[in-house]
Scaffold this motif. Structure first.
Motif, PDB file in Angstrom:
ATOM      1  N   GLU A  19      55.797  67.993  24.491  1.00 16.77           N
ATOM      2  CA  GLU A  19      54.793  68.137  23.441  1.00 16.77           C
ATOM      3  C   GLU A  19      54.759  66.963  22.461  1.00 16.77           C
ATOM      4  OE1 GLU A  19      55.600  71.418  20.891  1.00 16.77           O
ATOM      5  OE2 GLU A  19      57.729  70.966  20.700  1.00 16.77           O
ATOM      6  N   ASP A  20      55.864  66.248  22.292  1.00 20.21           N
ATOM      7  CA  ASP A  20      55.897  65.141  21.336  1.00 20.21           C
ATOM      8  C   ASP A  20      55.648  63.784  21.986  1.00 20.21           C
ATOM      9  OD1 ASP A  20      58.232  65.113  22.765  1.00 20.21           O
ATOM     10  OD2 ASP A  20      59.583  65.000  21.044  1.00 20.21           O
TER      11      ASP A  20
ATOM     12  N   ALA B  91      50.376  63.473  24.745  1.00 21.84           N
ATOM     13  CA  ALA B  91      50.316  64.931  24.833  1.00 21.84           C
ATOM     14  C   ALA B  91      49.110  65.525  24.120  1.00 21.84           C
ATOM     15  CB  ALA B  91      51.603  65.540  24.272  1.00 21.84           C
ATOM     16  N   GLY B  92      48.542  64.810  23.157  1.00 23.30           N
ATOM     17  CA  GLY B  92      47.405  65.337  22.419  1.00 23.30           C
ATOM     18  C   GLY B  92      46.057  65.081  23.057  1.00 23.30           C
ATOM     19  N   ARG B  93      46.023  64.353  24.167  1.00 23.31           N
ATOM     20  CA  ARG B  93      44.746  64.051  24.818  1.00 23.31           C
ATOM     21  C   ARG B  93      44.157  65.298  25.464  1.00 23.31           C
ATOM     22  NH1 ARG B  93      43.747  58.607  26.338  1.00 23.31           N
ATOM     23  NH2 ARG B  93      41.927  59.486  27.409  1.00 23.31           N
ATOM     24  N   ALA B  94      42.814  65.417  25.411  1.00 28.88           N
ATOM     25  CA  ALA B  94      42.142  66.548  26.051  1.00 28.88           C
ATOM     26  C   ALA B  94      42.099  66.367  27.560  1.00 28.88           C
ATOM     27  CB  ALA B  94      40.729  66.693  25.503  1.00 28.88           C
TER      28      ALA B  94
ATOM     29  N   ARG C 101      53.078  70.028  27.481  1.00 26.32           N
ATOM     30  CA  ARG C 101      51.630  69.894  27.496  1.00 26.32           C
ATOM     31  C   ARG C 101      51.214  69.454  28.899  1.00 26.32           C
ATOM     32  NH1 ARG C 101      52.292  72.263  23.590  1.00 26.32           N
ATOM     33  NH2 ARG C 101      51.591  71.879  21.452  1.00 26.32           N
TER      34      ARG C 101
ATOM     35  N   VAL D 280      48.013  67.741  30.518  1.00 29.38           N
ATOM     36  CA  VAL D 280      46.759  67.050  30.233  1.00 29.38           C
ATOM     37  C   VAL D 280      45.980  66.925  31.545  1.00 29.38           C
ATOM     38  CG1 VAL D 280      45.701  64.960  29.328  1.00 29.38           C
ATOM     39  CG2 VAL D 280      47.894  65.767  28.394  1.00 29.38           C
TER      40      VAL D 280
END
Length: 293
Positions: free
Chosen positions: A170-171, A175-178, A254, A256
Motif C-alpha cells: 500500500e505504501d 499504489a495510488g494509481r487507478a 493494492r 492496480v
C-alpha cells in the motif's frame, strides 16, 4: 488384480518400495510380493531391480498406462453403483492452476453443499501437468486456461476470465494509481511465477508486446509466496485480479489494474471426454455450468 495394479502405480509414483508400501498402507514385503505376482501373471518384468528401485522396464511403462486406465475404470464403476444406490459420493481429485486456487472456492463450496458425501482433494499444478493428469487418471477434473495451449480430448465449462493487476504494498509509489498501461511499468523488482506456468508465459507475452522483458528477481510456483514477498515492500508482482482479491481485505496491498490492452484470458473446468462420465465428475460439471460467470 486391481489391488496389484494399484500397488504397481504407487511404486511407479513413489519410485521407492518403502514409500510406496507406506502410501498403500501395507508392509514392504507385501508390496514386493504383489509386484512379483503381477509380473508372473503378465509374463514380463515390470521393474528394474538391484539394491534399490531402478525404474520401470519398457514393458513396465506400457503396463503403467494400462494400470491407470483399468484402476480408473474400476473406480468409476464403483462410484456409479454407489450413486445409483445412495446418491453421488466418493472422492473427487481436482487439479488447479495456481492462479485459480482462490477463484474456484465458490464452485467447490456450491458443489460440496449439494453433495456432502463427496470428499474433495484440490492440488495445485501447471496447466501442462493437469492435461497429463486427466489422461493418466491422476486427477478427475481440472481448472485451467481454455485457450493458448492444447487441452486434449476434454469437455469444458468456462468459469471466468482472468484480468491482470500490478500488486504492490500500500505504501509503494504506484499504489495510488487507478490503472497502469503495460508499457508504463517501470523497472520494478518483480516476483513472478516460474516459467513452467502458463500464467507466466501469458504475462511475458503482454510485457513483450509492450516492449518490456520480464526479469524477475524471484520465481516461485506459489501465489502465496508471491504475496508474502510483496508484503515485505521489496518486490511487486503481476497476478490475475481474482487470485489477489482474497488478500486485499487486509488493507496492506493494492492491485492496480493493467490496461492497454485490458488483457483477458478464459479459465474453466475441464474433464476427460468419457462415456459414461463418473458421477462425481458429472455432478461437478453441472455445478460449474450453474455458476459460470
Amino acid at each position: 488384480m486391481i489391488d496389484k495394479l494399484q500397488m504397481f502405480i504407487a511404486l511407479a509414483q513413489a519410485r521407492h518400495f518403502g514409500r510406496a508400501a507406506e502410501a498403500m498402507g501395507v508392509t514392504q514385503p507385501t508390496l514386493s510380493s504383489a509386484i512379483k505376482q503381477l509380473e508372473a501373471e503378465l509374463g514380463v518384468l515390470l521393474v528394474v531391480r538391484g539394491s534399490r528401485y531402478g525404474g520401470l522396464t519398457p514393458e513396465g511403462k506400457r503396463t503403467l498406462d494400462w494400470a491407470r486406465r483399468i484402476t480408473g475404470d474400476a473406480r468409476m464403476l464403483k462410484d456409479e453403483m454407489r450413486a445409483a444406490r445412495s446418491g453421488v459420493a466418493g472422492d473427487l481429485r481436482l487439479a488447479v492452476i495456481p492462479t485459480a486456487l482462490a477463484a474456484i472456492s465458490p464452485l467447490t463450496a456450491r458443489f460440496a453443499a449439494a453433495h456432502p458425501g463427496v470428499r474433495l482433494t484440490i492440488v495445485s499444478a501447471p496447466s501442462t501437468e493437469i492435461a497429463a493428469a486427466l489422461e493418466n487418471h491422476g486427477a478427475d477434473a481440472g481448472v485451467t486456461y481454455l485457450g493458448g495451449e492444447p487441452l486434449g480430448r476434454v469437455v469444458t465449462v468456462p468459469l471466468y476470465e482472468e484480468s491482470y493487476a500490478l500488486v504492490l504494498r500500500e505504501d509503494a509509489p504506484l499504489a495510488g494509481r487507478a490503472s497502469l498501461g503495460w508499457a508504463e511499468l517501470p523497472d520494478l523488482p518483480l516476483a513472478l511465477l516460474t516459467p513452467d506456468m502458463q500464467n507466466r508465459r501469458i504475462i511475458a507475452g503482454h510485457l513483450g508486446s509492450a516492449g518490456l522483458a520480464p526479469r524477475p528477481r524471484i520465481e516461485t510456483n506459489s501465489t502465496l509466496a508471491l504475496i508474502a514477498h510483496v508484503l515485505t515492500g521489496e518486490w511487486a508482482t503481476i497476478l490475475p485480479q481474482d487470485a489477489v482479491a482474497p488478500f486485499l481485505g487486509t488493507g496492506r496491498l493494492r492491485a492496480v489494474p493493467l490496461t492497454g490492452p485490458d488483457a483477458r484470458h478464459p479459465v474453466g473446468l475441464i474433464a476427460p471426454r468419457r462415456a459414461p462420465q463418473a458421477p462425481v465428475v458429472e455432478a461437478l460439471l453441472e455445478a460449474a455450468a450453474e455458476g459460470a460467470r
